[in-house]
Design a protein around this motif. Structure first.
Motif, PDB file in Angstrom:
ATOM      1  N   TRP A   8      30.578  45.783  34.665  1.00 16.49           N
ATOM      2  CA  TRP A   8      31.465  45.158  35.637  1.00 16.49           C
ATOM      3  C   TRP A   8      32.745  45.962  35.737  1.00 16.49           C
ATOM      4  CZ3 TRP A   8      31.433  39.195  34.572  1.00 16.49           C
ATOM      5  CH2 TRP A   8      30.162  38.694  34.867  1.00 16.49           C
ATOM      6  N   PRO A   9      33.246  46.165  36.935  1.00 17.22           N
ATOM      7  CA  PRO A   9      34.506  46.903  37.075  1.00 17.22           C
ATOM      8  C   PRO A   9      35.674  46.070  36.550  1.00 17.22           C
ATOM      9  CG  PRO A   9      33.727  46.116  39.216  1.00 17.22           C
ATOM     10  CD  PRO A   9      32.667  45.775  38.207  1.00 17.22           C
ATOM     11  N   TRP A  10      36.762  46.762  36.236  1.00 16.22           N
ATOM     12  CA  TRP A  10      37.932  46.113  35.658  1.00 16.22           C
ATOM     13  C   TRP A  10      38.468  45.018  36.558  1.00 16.22           C
ATOM     14  CZ3 TRP A  10      42.406  45.992  38.365  1.00 16.22           C
ATOM     15  CH2 TRP A  10      42.545  46.906  39.411  1.00 16.22           C
ATOM     16  N   TYR A  11      38.368  45.191  37.867  1.00 13.59           N
ATOM     17  CA  TYR A  11      38.944  44.216  38.787  1.00 13.59           C
ATOM     18  C   TYR A  11      38.119  42.925  38.872  1.00 13.59           C
ATOM     19  CZ  TYR A  11      35.755  46.711  41.947  1.00 13.59           C
ATOM     20  OH  TYR A  11      34.661  47.323  42.498  1.00 13.59           O
ATOM     21  N   VAL A  12      36.956  42.901  38.234  1.00  7.25           N
ATOM     22  CA  VAL A  12      36.183  41.665  38.119  1.00  7.25           C
ATOM     23  C   VAL A  12      36.360  41.072  36.718  1.00  7.25           C
ATOM     24  CG1 VAL A  12      33.864  40.659  38.120  1.00  7.25           C
ATOM     25  CG2 VAL A  12      34.482  42.368  39.835  1.00  7.25           C
ATOM     26  N   SER A  13      36.087  41.882  35.694  1.00  2.00           N
ATOM     27  CA  SER A  13      36.138  41.365  34.321  1.00  2.00           C
ATOM     28  C   SER A  13      37.565  41.057  33.872  1.00  2.00           C
ATOM     29  CB  SER A  13      35.478  42.349  33.358  1.00  2.00           C
ATOM     30  OG  SER A  13      36.056  43.627  33.478  1.00  2.00           O
ATOM     31  N   GLY A  14      38.553  41.880  34.244  1.00  2.00           N
ATOM     32  CA  GLY A  14      39.946  41.641  33.841  1.00  2.00           C
ATOM     33  C   GLY A  14      40.469  40.296  34.323  1.00  2.00           C
ATOM     34  N   PRO A  15      40.371  40.000  35.631  1.00  2.00           N
ATOM     35  CA  PRO A  15      40.829  38.686  36.096  1.00  2.00           C
ATOM     36  C   PRO A  15      40.059  37.508  35.493  1.00  2.00           C
ATOM     37  CG  PRO A  15      40.742  40.207  37.931  1.00  2.00           C
ATOM     38  CD  PRO A  15      40.116  40.913  36.758  1.00  2.00           C
ATOM     39  N   LEU A  16      38.761  37.700  35.205  1.00  2.00           N
ATOM     40  CA  LEU A  16      38.008  36.620  34.564  1.00  2.00           C
ATOM     41  C   LEU A  16      38.565  36.316  33.174  1.00  2.00           C
ATOM     42  CD1 LEU A  16      34.324  37.423  35.596  1.00  2.00           C
ATOM     43  CD2 LEU A  16      35.736  35.497  36.337  1.00  2.00           C
ATOM     44  N   ALA A  18      41.629  36.922  32.256  1.00  2.00           N
ATOM     45  CA  ALA A  18      42.951  36.323  32.487  1.00  2.00           C
ATOM     46  C   ALA A  18      42.841  34.842  32.852  1.00  2.00           C
ATOM     47  CB  ALA A  18      43.687  37.087  33.588  1.00  2.00           C
ATOM     48  N   ILE A  19      41.868  34.487  33.670  1.00  2.00           N
ATOM     49  CA  ILE A  19      41.680  33.077  34.042  1.00  2.00           C
ATOM     50  C   ILE A  19      41.355  32.237  32.813  1.00  2.00           C
ATOM     51  CG2 ILE A  19      40.119  31.501  35.282  1.00  2.00           C
ATOM     52  CD1 ILE A  19      40.003  33.677  37.507  1.00  2.00           C
ATOM     53  N   VAL A  20      40.470  32.754  31.957  1.00  2.00           N
ATOM     54  CA  VAL A  20      40.135  32.034  30.729  1.00  2.00           C
ATOM     55  C   VAL A  20      41.376  31.865  29.856  1.00  2.00           C
ATOM     56  CG1 VAL A  20      38.827  32.175  28.562  1.00  2.00           C
ATOM     57  CG2 VAL A  20      37.702  32.679  30.737  1.00  2.00           C
ATOM     58  N   MET A  21      42.173  32.928  29.731  1.00  2.00           N
ATOM     59  CA  MET A  21      43.370  32.853  28.891  1.00  2.00           C
ATOM     60  C   MET A  21      44.394  31.876  29.463  1.00  2.00           C
ATOM     61  SD  MET A  21      42.475  34.374  26.355  1.00  2.00           S
ATOM     62  CE  MET A  21      43.916  33.720  25.577  1.00  2.00           C
ATOM     63  N   PHE A  22      44.590  31.884  30.777  1.00  2.00           N
ATOM     64  CA  PHE A  22      45.520  30.920  31.384  1.00  2.00           C
ATOM     65  C   PHE A  22      45.041  29.492  31.140  1.00  2.00           C
ATOM     66  CE2 PHE A  22      46.965  34.398  34.383  1.00  2.00           C
ATOM     67  CZ  PHE A  22      48.237  34.500  33.814  1.00  2.00           C
TER      68      PHE A  22
END
Length: 185
Positions: A8-16, A18-22
């Motif tokens: 998965w590219p960073w722009y998919v896995s990174g925000p996912l 971040a959403i979990v952490m928020f």
């Protein structure tokens, strides 16, 4: 289907992530694998003998989903989403690993020189597992958490002890791979 088999590219896995952490921060929860071991030990009655395991493990049951997710996700990732291609390694890395006795470098993420049952159940393999397990357990307890807990939860909530722990993890990894690993092999 080809897109699914690639990382998965960073722009998919990174925000996912971040959403979990928020969500965890909003729910006042912390993420980390080592806390699951404490929860499992407490569930099995270790709190009757060791004070550290005397706590309300029922409040941490949600975190056991992380373990289940890691197991199921690893299985799905390996068996259904893996793209079996050779690993593109630097030529100097291949040369260094050849000198240490590794063969077929880049053909497997788990080289048989380390992960075959024959090597695991050797005296050297058992010593590595026992000593390494002790050091990881001691380090996790001493640092107040594991690499995932400090690097993901601790850094995302701007905790200075987590930054110090993560720097220590990287220094320890560099010392291990450059000084200790060549002595073992």
């Amino acid at each position: 289907m080809e897109y699914i088999l690639n990382p998965w590219p960073w722009y998919v896995s990174g925000p996912l992530i971040a959403i979990v952490m928020f969500a965890l921060l909003y729910l006042d929860k912390t993420f980390g694998m080592s806390s699951n071991l404490r929860t499992l030990c407490s569930m099995s009655g270790a709190g009757k003998k060791v004070e550290f395991f005397k706590f309300d493990w029922r409040a941490q049951r949600w975190n056991l989903v992380v373990v289940l997710g890691a197991i199921v996700g690893g299985f799905i990732g390996h068996h259904l989403l893996s793209n079996p291609t050779d690993i593109n390694l630097n030529q100097q890395t291949i040369k260094d690993l050849n000198q240490l006795g590794f063969e077929n470098i880049g053909l497997s993420l788990l080289p048989p020189e380390l992960f075959s049952w024959e090597n695991v159940f050797s005296v050297k393999g058992l010593l590595i597992l026992i000593i390494g397990g002790f050091l990881v357990g001691f380090g996790t307890r001493y640092a107040g958490g594991c690499t995932s807990g400090h690097a993901i939860t601790g850094l995302s909530s701007l905790q200075l002890p987590s930054l110090i722990a993560v720097i220590g993890f990287f220094i320890g990894g560099l010392v291990m791979i450059h000084l200790i690993f060549p002595l073992i092999f």
